[in-house]
Design a protein around this motif. Structure first.
Motif, PDB file in Angstrom:
ATOM      1  N   UNK A  83       0.857  -1.439   0.081  1.00 22.77           N
ATOM      2  CA  UNK A  83       0.013   0.041  -0.016  1.00 22.77           C
ATOM      3  C   UNK A  83       0.919   1.215   0.115  1.00 22.77           C
ATOM      4  N   UNK A  84       2.000   1.012   0.244  1.00 21.59           N
ATOM      5  CA  UNK A  84       3.125   2.247   0.194  1.00 21.59           C
ATOM      6  C   UNK A  84       3.726   2.425  -1.216  1.00 21.59           C
ATOM      7  N   UNK A  85       3.474   3.811  -1.672  1.00 22.63           N
ATOM      8  CA  UNK A  85       3.782   3.761  -3.153  1.00 22.63           C
ATOM      9  C   UNK A  85       4.758   5.069  -3.327  1.00 22.63           C
ATOM     10  N   UNK A  86       6.081   4.856  -3.514  1.00 20.72           N
ATOM     11  CA  UNK A  86       7.063   5.637  -3.708  1.00 20.72           C
ATOM     12  C   UNK A  86       7.513   5.765  -5.144  1.00 20.72           C
ATOM     13  N   UNK A  87       7.161   7.120  -5.819  1.00 19.96           N
ATOM     14  CA  UNK A  87       7.691   7.256  -7.175  1.00 19.96           C
ATOM     15  C   UNK A  87       8.775   8.213  -7.236  1.00 19.96           C
ATOM     16  N   UNK A  88       9.982   7.416  -7.448  1.00 20.30           N
ATOM     17  CA  UNK A  88      11.342   7.909  -7.456  1.00 20.30           C
ATOM     18  C   UNK A  88      11.244   9.160  -8.680  1.00 20.30           C
ATOM     19  N   UNK A  89      10.914   8.776  -9.734  1.00 18.71           N
ATOM     20  CA  UNK A  89      10.972   9.590 -10.908  1.00 18.71           C
ATOM     21  C   UNK A  89      10.643  10.953 -10.558  1.00 18.71           C
ATOM     22  N   UNK A  90       9.505  11.081  -9.671  1.00 19.66           N
ATOM     23  CA  UNK A  90       8.879  12.415  -9.656  1.00 19.66           C
ATOM     24  C   UNK A  90       8.999  12.885  -8.077  1.00 19.66           C
ATOM     25  N   UNK A  91       9.589  12.195  -7.091  1.00 19.07           N
ATOM     26  CA  UNK A  91       9.937  12.413  -5.790  1.00 19.07           C
ATOM     27  C   UNK A  91       8.589  12.535  -5.193  1.00 19.07           C
ATOM     28  N   UNK A  92       7.721  11.387  -5.377  1.00 17.57           N
ATOM     29  CA  UNK A  92       6.198  11.528  -4.622  1.00 17.57           C
ATOM     30  C   UNK A  92       6.129  10.243  -4.029  1.00 17.57           C
ATOM     31  N   UNK A  93       5.202  10.365  -2.800  1.00 20.53           N
ATOM     32  CA  UNK A  93       5.020   9.212  -2.182  1.00 20.53           C
ATOM     33  C   UNK A  93       3.480   9.219  -1.794  1.00 20.53           C
ATOM     34  N   UNK A  94       2.841   8.280  -2.119  1.00 25.26           N
ATOM     35  CA  UNK A  94       1.116   8.058  -1.762  1.00 25.26           C
ATOM     36  C   UNK A  94       0.835   7.031  -0.933  1.00 25.26           C
TER      37      UNK A  94
END
Length: 710
Positions: free
Chosen positions: A596-607
């Motif tokens: 359920x933890x979603x880290x988007x390295x390309x955009x520096x985002x976490x949801x």
């Protein structure tokens, strides 16, 4: 909040008391010593396997009934009921900017997938995506979406799945492997696996929950392979039914490994209690005699059971509907020489590129525990089992290693014993052939000032142990110093030659480890902050992004918290940024489920999904006004820290469905997310919604899912 029913499924042995001055324990039910020379052994023939199963079943049955005898706990437990289940319980447990254009092109430049522990080892989940398509299991259906361009998000197809769909895997060749629980009563065997408590009592007659009676009545796992080359026309190409309950699955390239657990299928006429009558239960002598007689008659029924009833066959159905039986092979079974709660754990291996009717199976007569898999190895663990509590006991974990390099098979390599128990899969990691394992060791010590406390009290310490294969067994290479006495590990993570462990009592110590020398793993740094972290995610080479609970040392309400740690200098870790999420008592599935933890390295985002109540409610209508579920999005900048971006609201999908329609398998709170370029998709059992990062509160498209009913 979704209730997890499948954390560990297997047989649980109830405690049978302690004879510390109170009398002798029943013959054959004494504590067994820890096995330090652990190994798995095959059975010489099917008769030996059947005999072992029946001996184990008889022992369990007898343990259950002995406790029901009048005066049992007074004689063996000094008047105190209860038991020790597996590991001993501790007494101090704590509970980049977006562009302005529309999405375009045939696929996004970057997107997120399942949050896997090991790169290249894909973990099953109820959501799968490849950037242009998102597949979701909700209720008893597969929902297949075209997800790119984001503004054209649309439901392309639905497919009803037999039983209770659990999770799935998607490979690069457009094959979707869906795993569901089904009630097959395989091989004409009407007996079901043991019920609540893992087999100490038979399954009770009750209204079905879930599809095909769901977990409570499921006796097998179905693996459905679907060709999704055309997202609008998913086509079933293969079906396999195997006895047991699905635990977890991994995929490396075309090789899928499923771990299933199963409990004893007791003969229908085995009873775990004497039928009630007032006269009988008023006479201790008659009741004792009746229980003894039931034990004898039960054993006769157990001994009369045949192997095909204990271990029913599976079946295979090909694309043309041709069915093939998949009988049990006794040579696939292993037993451990260590005591364990008993059941069956099976590693089923499917090679998607060379499918045959029968998947390779390796089965252990043991309880399931923590699973960890690298690209080449799979480790299964289970706890040493103490039948009752007594001073001097320690937690121990048994490990079994399997080689996965041969497609379609899991080959046994060796076993080992480690002090303590792991918190979850992230407490294990294999690096350059060395297994690193973080454990909390619980020790039971005497309490002389309280003479009636014969079981003593527990104390805890934590450590990191390294193991390697030597002479056909997993041998200890080294161990760190003990740390954080009285605390327990709440999260762990290994990255290359580094290790990170978080423990908790009143504050959250983050410990850093240098693991470059497997013979001498050593703690090099420590940092204390309020609360505790339950998940740690590497960001770059020198930072950790963590999710946990903020709690002041003096107590008070708890709040979900994101933190960023700089661990570039292992000796001096620093918390460089924090962000509280929501109000007190808010909750996120990502606290205990890393997918359920979603880290988007390309955009520096976490949801992360988030659920909260703005205030107490006094009526059904008021409840809806004050309950919210949403996807929270944050920007993570190594220099600027953590900042909120916004949230994708999903509460309106809740409000379209009345509460009586909620079930264990259908609760439409936000549970997962996908991020692609400048778009965020929020996913729940209620539907799929997409928004732009710069305007999360204004959804572009919402695809609601119909309420699924059994």
């Amino acid at each position: 909040m979704r209730i997890s029913l499948f954390g560990t499924v297997g047989l649980t042995l109830l405690a049978v008391g302690c004879g510390d001055g109170g009398g002798k324990t029943p013959d054959g039910l004494e504590n067994e010593p820890v096995q330090q020379s652990l190994k798995l052994e095959t059975f010489n023939d099917c008769q030996a396997l059947e005999r072992y199963i029946e001996d184990s079943a008889t022992k369990q049955m007898r343990a259950s009934l002995e406790q029901q005898k009048p005066g049992y706990w007074e004689r063996y437990g000094r008047g105190r009921g209860g038991g020790v289940f597996g590991p001993m319980p501790a007494e101090n447990d704590a509970s980049a900017g977006s562009g302005n254009g529309a999405s375009g092109g045939s696929a996004p430049k970057d997107s997120t997938g399942t949050n896997n522990q090991v790169e290249g080892v894909h973990e099953s989940d109820f959501v799968q995506n490849d950037g242009t398509r998102i597949f979701v299991l909700s209720g008893n259906r597969l929902f297949a979406h075209r997800s790119w361009p984001a503004e054209q998000l649309t439901l392309a197809a639905t497919l009803e799945v037999e039983g209770w769909p659990r999770e799935m895997l998607l490979d690069e060749k457009n094959r979707l492997v869906i795993i569901s629980q089904v009630d097959q009563s395989l091989s004409g065997n009407p007996a079901k696996p043991g019920g609540m408590g893992g087999g100490m009592v038979p399954v009770m007659d009750m209204a079905c929950y879930g599809f095909g009676c769901g977990y409570f009545n499921a006796d097998s796992t179905k693996v459905t392979t679907v060709d999704v080359s055309d997202v609008a026309h998913p086509t079933v190409v293969d079906q396999v039914y195997l006895p047991g309950v699905f635990n977890q699955a991994r995929r490396v390239d075309s090789n899928v490994r499923l771990v299933l657990s199963d409990s004893f299928r007791w003969p229908e006429d085995v009873k775990f209690w004497v039928d009630y009558s007032e006269d009988l239960y008023k006479d201790d002598g008659k009741l004792t005699q009746a229980i003894d007689a039931l034990i004898k008659s039960n054993e006769k029924r157990i001994r009369a059971n045949t192997l095909d009833k204990w271990l029913p066959a599976g079946r295979h159905v090909d694309a043309q509907g041709v069915q093939t039986s998949l009988p049990t092979s006794c040579g696939d079974f292993y037993r451990s020489n260590a005591p364990s709660a008993l059941g069956f754990v099976t590693v089923a291996s499917l090679d998607l590129d060379a499918r045959t009717a029968a998947p390779g199976r390796t089965s252990l007569v043991a309880e399931p525990g923590t699973l960890y898999a690298s690209k080449e190895s799979l480790y299964l663990t289970h706890a040493h089992y103490w039948w009752w509590a007594e001073p001097g006991q320690k937690d121990f974990t048994y490990l079994h290693k399997f080689d996965l390099r041969q497609p379609g098979r899991a080959v046994y390599v060796g076993s080992g014993t480690v002090e303590g128990t792991p918190i979850n899969q992230f407490a294990l990691d294999e690096h350059e052939g060395v297994l690193r394992m973080a454990t909390t060791v619980t020790t039971r010590i005497p309490e002389p000032e309280h003479e009636d406390w014969w079981w003593g009290r527990t104390t805890t310490a934590s450590r990191v142990t390294t193991l390697g294969v030597k002479n056909g067994r997993l041998a200890e290479l080294g161990r760190s110093e003990d740390l954080a006495e009285g605390e327990r590990i709440f999260s762990a993570r290994f990255v290359g030659n580094r290790g990170y462990v978080v423990t908790f009592l009143q504050v959250d110590p983050l410990f850093t480890f240098d693991l470059s020398d497997p013979a001498h793993p050593r703690k090099v740094g420590e940092l204390k902050v309020p609360g505790f972290s339950t998940y740690m995610h590497p960001v770059g080479d020198h930072h950790l992004l963590t999710l946990g609970i903020h709690r002041e040392p003096t107590g008070g309400p708890s709040t979900v918290k994101l933190s960023l740690f700089d661990v570039g200098d292992l000796a001096n870790p620093k918390e460089v940024a924090t962000q509280l999420v929501g109000e007190a008592y808010g909750w996120s599935e990502a606290l205990y489920e890393h997918k359920a933890f979603n880290y988007f390295a390309a955009k520096g985002l976490v949801a992360i999904p988030f659920t909260d109540y703005s205030r107490y409610y006094t009526s059904y209508e008021d409840y809806w006004q004050n309950f919210r579920t949403e996807l929270r999005v944050f920007r993570v900048d190594l220099a600027a820290g953590i900042s909120p971006v916004g949230s994708v609201p999903m509460s309106d999908l809740f409000r379209t469905v009345s509460m009586p329609q909620w079930t264990y398998y259908w609760t439409p709170d936000v549970r997962r997310s996908v991020m692609a370029d400048d778009y965020v998709y929020a996913i729940s059992d209620g539907g799929l919604r997409v928004s732009r990062v710069d305007s999360l509160q204004t959804p572009l498209v919402t695809v609601p899912f119909p309420v699924s009913t059994p």
